[in-house]
Design an enzyme around this catalytic site. Structure first.
Site, mmCIF file in Angstrom:
data_model
loop_
_atom_site.group_PDB
_atom_site.id
_atom_site.type_symbol
_atom_site.label_atom_id
_atom_site.label_comp_id
_atom_site.label_asym_id
_atom_site.label_seq_id
_atom_site.Cartn_x
_atom_site.Cartn_y
_atom_site.Cartn_z
ATOM 1 N N CYS A 50 0.856 -1.139 -0.033
ATOM 2 C CA CYS A 50 0.029 -0.078 0.096
ATOM 3 C C CYS A 50 0.873 1.136 0.014
ATOM 4 C CB CYS A 50 -0.868 0.190 1.211
ATOM 5 S SG CYS A 50 -0.094 0.336 2.746
ATOM 6 N N CYS A 53 3.367 1.761 2.675
ATOM 7 C CA CYS A 53 4.714 0.642 2.532
ATOM 8 C C CYS A 53 5.447 1.624 1.627
ATOM 9 C CB CYS A 53 4.197 -0.475 1.869
ATOM 10 S SG CYS A 53 2.915 -1.479 2.653
ATOM 11 N N ASP A 456 -2.615 -28.417 4.731
ATOM 12 C CA ASP A 456 -1.124 -28.707 5.481
ATOM 13 C C ASP A 456 -1.610 -28.216 6.844
ATOM 14 O OD1 ASP A 456 1.382 -29.033 6.142
ATOM 15 O OD2 ASP A 456 1.597 -27.041 5.925
ATOM 16 N N ASP A 636 2.362 -24.708 2.987
ATOM 17 C CA ASP A 636 3.311 -23.322 3.066
ATOM 18 C C ASP A 636 4.737 -24.000 2.969
ATOM 19 O OD1 ASP A 636 3.528 -24.538 5.836
ATOM 20 O OD2 ASP A 636 4.359 -22.825 6.341
#
Lengths: 760, 52
Positions: A50, A53, A456, A636
């Site tokens: 954004c 940032c 997971d 992940d």
């Protein structure tokens, strides 16, 4: 902008010397010289999302004396920094620049080579769209004059000008279609580009012929407008394919590039990982990754084995234990004996598995390709039949040819060419706003077809980070002391401890970490010990050292901290939402059975499998596929990567390991797991809209084709019909934006994006 | 009819100007970060390095 909790973690980075940053030499090599002592470096910062940032990173970089210019690109999530080679006679260290970004709370990575390509084609396409648009508007202006009654010499003049504008535009903008059509024909099959190329060329030729013969009708506008619309579709499609990829892929590689080898004569040198042979002795310091599979010769430490089993709870290793390549050495230095060369190591095996798993996906044909297979022969046949028909009725080659050309123009897959990409781009935009990045359009098509979701556990259903659960029960003073001691360790439990305290007071005293046990701090009060019960209080045989930590003063217990891996936000709701969507859920985990069973019970998921190796996960995915199921895999870790590749479609959180993110089709940026049902729902809607668009485009043809076949398709009719069909398709796609935003994931919670995760 | 002799080239020239402007903007990288541009509007700084 609370979503960018910048700097929260940077402040705590005291004891993590440049952890995860690319080495200086590599940054120096990867930068390119601009002359005048300036160099430019491109870094990937996947956490940027954004305006705040942008200002944070650019502000922090511009404050540095060695930085000349800094610019954040939000679309590709990159930071481009121009820096001086020397400041005040001192060689500047590019690593400091990367560290400055990291200190703002964002990850910074170097790109792997070869990410840049792709962009060139996009620019060519946009230029072609611009040229076609310019030609189309101008020719349309002239054509409108012709349709509204310009006659004789004026009409001829306008036709000639149109012809002159159209010719270069068709060559310049049409080359994509000509090339692709030619390639298809040369290999003996047709695609969507064949009728396009044919229609454009034939209509141009016919129009030129008419213009020379002072004819009434010319289709210059139709042929160029056709190119214009189709190029828009093609450009959107291309953008769709390349959009998120640049941010996700090409991040820093996981495997270490080299290791310190101890030669038989005791000397040490740093050698690339490929040159390490089995049997050699290696030194691995705390904080380094294990370069190749090996056996511990001496030393004790904790290893983060999340690469292997997805479990972030560290495992203690000591002399004689075997270690796998890619695992992270957390607490103490180790001396290893290499047991396998890099190419035979665990990481290499994962890569091999990923490549092997790739096959299932390559067979997938995109909807547009499937449609093209039936569409283009049908169109050609229709044009040919109308030509033959009119020849039989009238015997006039010119008229029959005109009709055939009109049929080709009218049936040209203008709306079809837009039907898929427009919907996908709109859907991707909606997902992007909801914090989900899509790698390419076909991923959305695949996601809309799934019937099974496999999740997971660690890092996906749970956050994969231990968190202090009994902060309210323990003495605040003890907690503060523990946090101060914990500041000196990189152990995940230590991190959780100082994360649980607001402000950490530094502790004065001699602090040392005892690998595999805990931390000891000698202060004026006495000796504090933080770690397992056996270490802190001296009683052996205490149970479950992983989820608790004891603080003791001179062997006397002060406090017992309990930790738990907390569920990812909205995990329960998401599991329910997936059920409501009619999907079967399952858990695939590398963790121990009781833990997985407990979690499955908590989430109400009936099917689960525990203690799976990376290969086991792939096999589970393959088994589901063989049973006729289409699987969405959410995971992940690196251990999930092969399964992510093997599944029909896959998703990973942004905190996933680089390899996991690269393997996944979707990456969600916020913490909440509700991104999964959100993405599925959006993809299903997009799928519905695509089907509607196909129906609209076909319906249009059903109406328009008879008009063309019976010879009523004047240039005006063709232009109107073509534009209307395209516009309808586009407007239909835009409906996706308005459709129920209620399911969009809520605004990110607190530090929504955990910008830096110490252990991938 | 005679005015067309002027008007058509003028129309084409102006259109061409627009095209050239677009191609220039494309080449100078103004379309590279559309997401970022929409945020930068809100930035109060002048966009120059904070140096003296």
């Amino acid at each position: 902008m609370s979503c960018c909790a910048a700097g929260v973690e940077g402040a705590l980075d005291i004891d993590r010397p440049g952890q995860g940053l690319p080495p200086s030499e590599e940054l120096w090599l990867a930068s390119h010289a601009l002359g005048d002592g300036l160099r430019q470096t491109e870094l990937s910062a996947p956490g940027v999302h954004c305006g705040a940032c942008i200002t944070t990173i650019e502000g922090a970089l511009r404050k540095r004396p060695d930085v000349e210019r800094a610019r954040v690109n939000l679309s590709s999530r990159r930071v481009s920094v121009v820096w001086k080679e020397e400041v005040a006679g001192r060689r500047s260290d590019p690593r400091e620049i990367a560290r400055a970004i990291r200190d703002c709370g964002y990850e910074a990575h170097l790109f792997a080579a070869g990410v840049e390509e792709g962009d060139v084609l996009l620019k060519q396409l946009i230029r072609a769209v611009a040229v076609a648009g310019f030609a189309a508007t101008n020719i349309m202006l002239l054509s409108v004059s012709v349709w509204s009654g310009a006659d004789a010499a004026t009409r001829d003049l306008f036709h000639w000008i149109s012809a002159m504008i159209a010719a270069p535009a068709m060559i310049y903008s049409g080359r994509f279609f000509y090339q692709s059509a030619w390639n298809a024909l040369r290999h003996g099959h047709t695609n969507m580009d064949v009728p396009i190329a044919l229609a454009v060329t034939l209509s141009y030729g016919m129009s030129l012929h008419e213009t020379i013969g002072h004819g009434e009708h010319a289709w210059f506008d139709a042929s160029v407008t056709l190119l214009f619309f189709l190029l828009i579709g093609r450009t959107l499609d291309h953008m769709m394919r390349g959009r998120a990829r640049s941010a996700i892929s090409g991040l820093a590689r996981l495997s270490p590039r080299g290791a310190t080898v101890v030669n038989p004569d005791g000397s040490r040198d740093y050698r690339p990982v490929d040159e390490i042979k089995p049997g050699e002795r290696l030194l691995v310091a705390a904080g380094e990754r294990i370069p190749v599979d090996g056996r511990v010769l001496s030393g004790a430490s904790d290893l983060d084995r999340s690469v292997v089993n997805g479990e972030s709870a560290p495992v203690a290793v000591s002399t004689g234990d075997t270690v796998q390549a890619g695992t992270l050495n957390l607490t103490g230095p180790l001396t290893l004996e290499a047991t396998a060369a890099a190419r035979d190591s665990f990481l290499a095996e994962i890569m091999g598995l990923m490549e092997a798993a790739e096959g299932g996906r390559a067979r997938y044909r995109r909807i547009a390709d499937r449609a093209a297979r039936y569409y283009s022969p049908a169109v050609h046949l229709l044009a040919l039949l109308s030509f033959i028909g009119w020849m039989l009725i009238e015997g006039d080659v010119r008229h029959a040819m005109l009709i055939a050309v009109a049929v080709l123009i009218i049936t040209c897959p203008c709306a079809l060419g837009l039907a898929v990409p427009v919907v996908q781009v709109v859907a991707a935009g909606r997902l992007f706003q909801g914090g989900v990045m899509v790698k390419d359009g076909s991923a959305m098509e695949r996601l809309s077809e799934i019937d099974t979701v496999l999740l997971d556990k660690t890092g996906t259903l749970t956050m994969g980070e231990p968190r202090l659960v009994n902060a309210g029960e323990v003495d605040p003073g003890a907690l503060a002391t523990a946090a101060a001691i914990a500041l000196h360790s990189r152990h995940p439990i230590a991190t959780a401890l100082h994360e649980a305290t607001a402000a950490v007071q530094p502790l004065v005293g001699e602090i040392r970490e005892i690998p595999g046990a805990g931390i000891e701090a000698g202060t004026s009060d006495g000796v504090y010990r933080l770690g397992s019960r056996a270490f802190a209080c001296g009683d052996a045989g205490a149970a479950n050292g992983q989820s608790e930590a004891i603080l003791s003063l001179d062997g006397r217990e002060l406090a017992c901290f309990r930790f738990e891996d907390r569920l990812r936000p909205a995990a329960r709701e998401s599991a329910d939402a997936l059920f409501r969507l009619g999907l079967t859920n399952g858990i695939l985990s590398g963790d121990r059975e009781p833990v997985v069973a407990a979690l499955a019970r908590r989430l109400g998921i009936a099917k689960w499998r525990a203690e799976l190796s990376p290969r086991g996960k792939v096999e589970a995915c393959a088994a589901a596929a063989e049973g006729g199921h289409r699987v969405l895999m959410v995971g992940d870790g690196i251990n999930d990567a092969p399964a992510l590749r093997a599944a029909h479609v896959s998703m990973a959180p942004a905190t996933a390991a680089d390899v996991g993110r690269q393997a996944a089709d979707f990456v969600f940026m916020h913490q909440g797991l509700d991104a999964v049902p959100f993405a599925i729902e959006t993809s299903r809607r997009a799928g519905r809209l695509i089907r509607q668009n196909f129906a609209l485009a076909i319906g249009y043809n059903v109406i328009a084709v008879p008009v063309a076949i019976f010879g009523y398709a004047t240039p005006l009719v063709a232009a109107v019909a073509m534009s209307t069909s395209s516009l309808i398709v586009v407007f239909n796609a835009l409906r996706l934006k308005g459709l129920g935003t209620a399911t969009a994931p809520a605004a990110p919670h607190g530090a929504g994006l955990r910008p830096v995760r110490s252990v991938p | 009819m005679n005015t067309l002799i002027y008007l058509i080239p003028i129309a084409l020239f102006l259109g061409g100007l627009g095209l050239a402007a677009f191609l220039w903007a494309l080449k100078s990288g103004q379309y590279e970060d559309l997401d970022g541009a929409s945020w930068r509007v809100l930035d109060d700084g002048d966009g120059r390095p904070e140096k003296d």
